[in-house]
Motif scaffolding. Structure first.
Motif, PDB file in Angstrom:
ATOM      1  N   SER A  25       0.790  -1.560  -0.154  1.00 50.84           N
ATOM      2  CA  SER A  25      -0.160  -0.120  -0.192  1.00 50.84           C
ATOM      3  C   SER A  25       0.385   0.818   0.575  1.00 50.84           C
ATOM      4  N   GLY A  26      -0.200   2.395  -0.663  1.00 54.04           N
ATOM      5  CA  GLY A  26       0.958   4.063  -0.009  1.00 54.04           C
ATOM      6  C   GLY A  26       1.322   3.551  -2.019  1.00 54.04           C
ATOM      7  N   TYR A  27       1.839   5.286  -2.115  1.00 50.61           N
ATOM      8  CA  TYR A  27       2.523   5.639  -3.175  1.00 50.61           C
ATOM      9  C   TYR A  27       3.697   4.331  -3.707  1.00 50.61           C
ATOM     10  N   ILE A  28       3.550   3.922  -4.924  1.00 45.13           N
ATOM     11  CA  ILE A  28       4.942   2.731  -5.220  1.00 45.13           C
ATOM     12  C   ILE A  28       5.047   4.148  -6.965  1.00 45.13           C
ATOM     13  N   TYR A  29       6.065   4.496  -7.227  1.00 47.99           N
ATOM     14  CA  TYR A  29       6.719   4.476  -8.362  1.00 47.99           C
ATOM     15  C   TYR A  29       6.558   3.956  -9.592  1.00 47.99           C
ATOM     16  N   PHE A  30       7.214   2.882  -8.886  1.00 46.78           N
ATOM     17  CA  PHE A  30       7.641   1.558 -10.331  1.00 46.78           C
ATOM     18  C   PHE A  30       7.922   0.914  -9.116  1.00 46.78           C
ATOM     19  N   ILE A  31       7.428  -1.092  -9.635  1.00 40.36           N
ATOM     20  CA  ILE A  31       8.119  -1.846  -8.576  1.00 40.36           C
ATOM     21  C   ILE A  31       8.829  -3.057  -9.678  1.00 40.36           C
ATOM     22  N   TYR A  32      10.301  -2.778  -9.326  1.00 46.56           N
ATOM     23  CA  TYR A  32      11.615  -4.080  -9.909  1.00 46.56           C
ATOM     24  C   TYR A  32      10.621  -5.056  -9.217  1.00 46.56           C
ATOM     25  N   ASP A  33      10.647  -5.869  -8.912  1.00 44.80           N
ATOM     26  CA  ASP A  33      10.174  -7.179  -8.260  1.00 44.80           C
ATOM     27  C   ASP A  33       9.375  -7.390  -6.964  1.00 44.80           C
ATOM     28  N   MET A  34       9.246  -8.545  -6.563  1.00 44.77           N
ATOM     29  CA  MET A  34       7.786  -8.948  -5.374  1.00 44.77           C
ATOM     30  C   MET A  34       8.898  -9.816  -5.412  1.00 44.77           C
ATOM     31  N   SER A  35       9.119 -10.514  -3.857  1.00 44.59           N
ATOM     32  CA  SER A  35       9.798 -12.032  -3.797  1.00 44.59           C
ATOM     33  C   SER A  35       8.691 -12.540  -2.413  1.00 44.59           C
ATOM     34  N   TRP A  36       9.410 -14.002  -2.054  1.00 42.15           N
ATOM     35  CA  TRP A  36       9.720 -14.604  -1.400  1.00 42.15           C
ATOM     36  C   TRP A  36      10.404 -15.122  -0.266  1.00 42.15           C
ATOM     37  N   TYR A  37      10.434 -14.765   0.812  1.00 39.01           N
ATOM     38  CA  TYR A  37      11.376 -15.508   1.757  1.00 39.01           C
ATOM     39  C   TYR A  37      11.273 -16.621   2.444  1.00 39.01           C
ATOM     40  N   ARG A  38      12.318 -17.185   3.129  1.00 39.00           N
ATOM     41  CA  ARG A  38      11.391 -18.416   5.049  1.00 39.00           C
ATOM     42  C   ARG A  38      12.724 -18.001   5.652  1.00 39.00           C
ATOM     43  N   GLN A  39      12.491 -18.092   6.464  1.00 33.68           N
ATOM     44  CA  GLN A  39      13.176 -18.591   7.532  1.00 33.68           C
ATOM     45  C   GLN A  39      13.059 -19.083   8.996  1.00 33.68           C
ATOM     46  N   ALA A  40      13.342 -20.662   8.754  1.00 35.26           N
ATOM     47  CA  ALA A  40      13.431 -21.459  10.078  1.00 35.26           C
ATOM     48  C   ALA A  40      13.280 -21.212  10.635  1.00 35.26           C
ATOM     49  N   PRO A  41      13.383 -21.889  12.615  1.00 38.46           N
ATOM     50  CA  PRO A  41      14.078 -22.475  13.194  1.00 38.46           C
ATOM     51  C   PRO A  41      15.660 -21.746  13.480  1.00 38.46           C
TER      52      PRO A  41
END
Length: 121
Positions: A25-41
């Motif tokens: 949300s909020g103003y964004i001029y341009f998105i290069y990428d969206m990514s997912w990461y994960r962290q296990a204990p």
């Protein structure tokens, strides 16, 4: 700067499916990428998948063929469909956006708050 709100996740048995969402949300001029990461204990945060503005995608070898990333550009939202989940997929999942907030500013990255995924055997 953009706020990322994650939803989805939860607990599921091995072989099940879950879908994660990440809305910027909020103003964004341009998105290069969206990514997912994960962290296990006890482990470092690791890359899971990303999707560029042109729709091209990347996946970690451990999730290829099981996870699918997608996006809704109109909503600045990314999704991670996770199928055939395994106990080793158990982790906190974080989304990240790399974007330009204004045309004159350098690209920046922001992280979501994280959402827990637990897969039981």
């Amino acid at each position: 700067h953009p706020q990322l709100v994650q939803s989805g996740g939860g607990s599921v048995q091995a072989g099940g499916s879950l879908r994660l969402s990440c809305a910027a949300s909020g103003y964004i001029y341009f998105i290069y990428d969206m990514s997912w990461y994960r962290q296990a204990p006890g482990k470092e945060r690791e890359f899971v998948s990303n999707i560029y503005s042109n729709g091209s995608t990347n996946y970690a070898d451990s999730v290829k063929g099981r996870f699918t990333i997608s996006q809704d550009n109109a909503k600045n939202t990314a999704y991670l469909q996770m199928n055939r989940l395994k106990p080793e997929d158990t982790a906190m999942y974080y989304c990240k956006i790399t974007c330009k907030e204004y045309w004159s500013r350098p690209r920046v990255s922001h992280w979501g708050q994280g959402t827990q995924v637990t897969v039981s055997s």
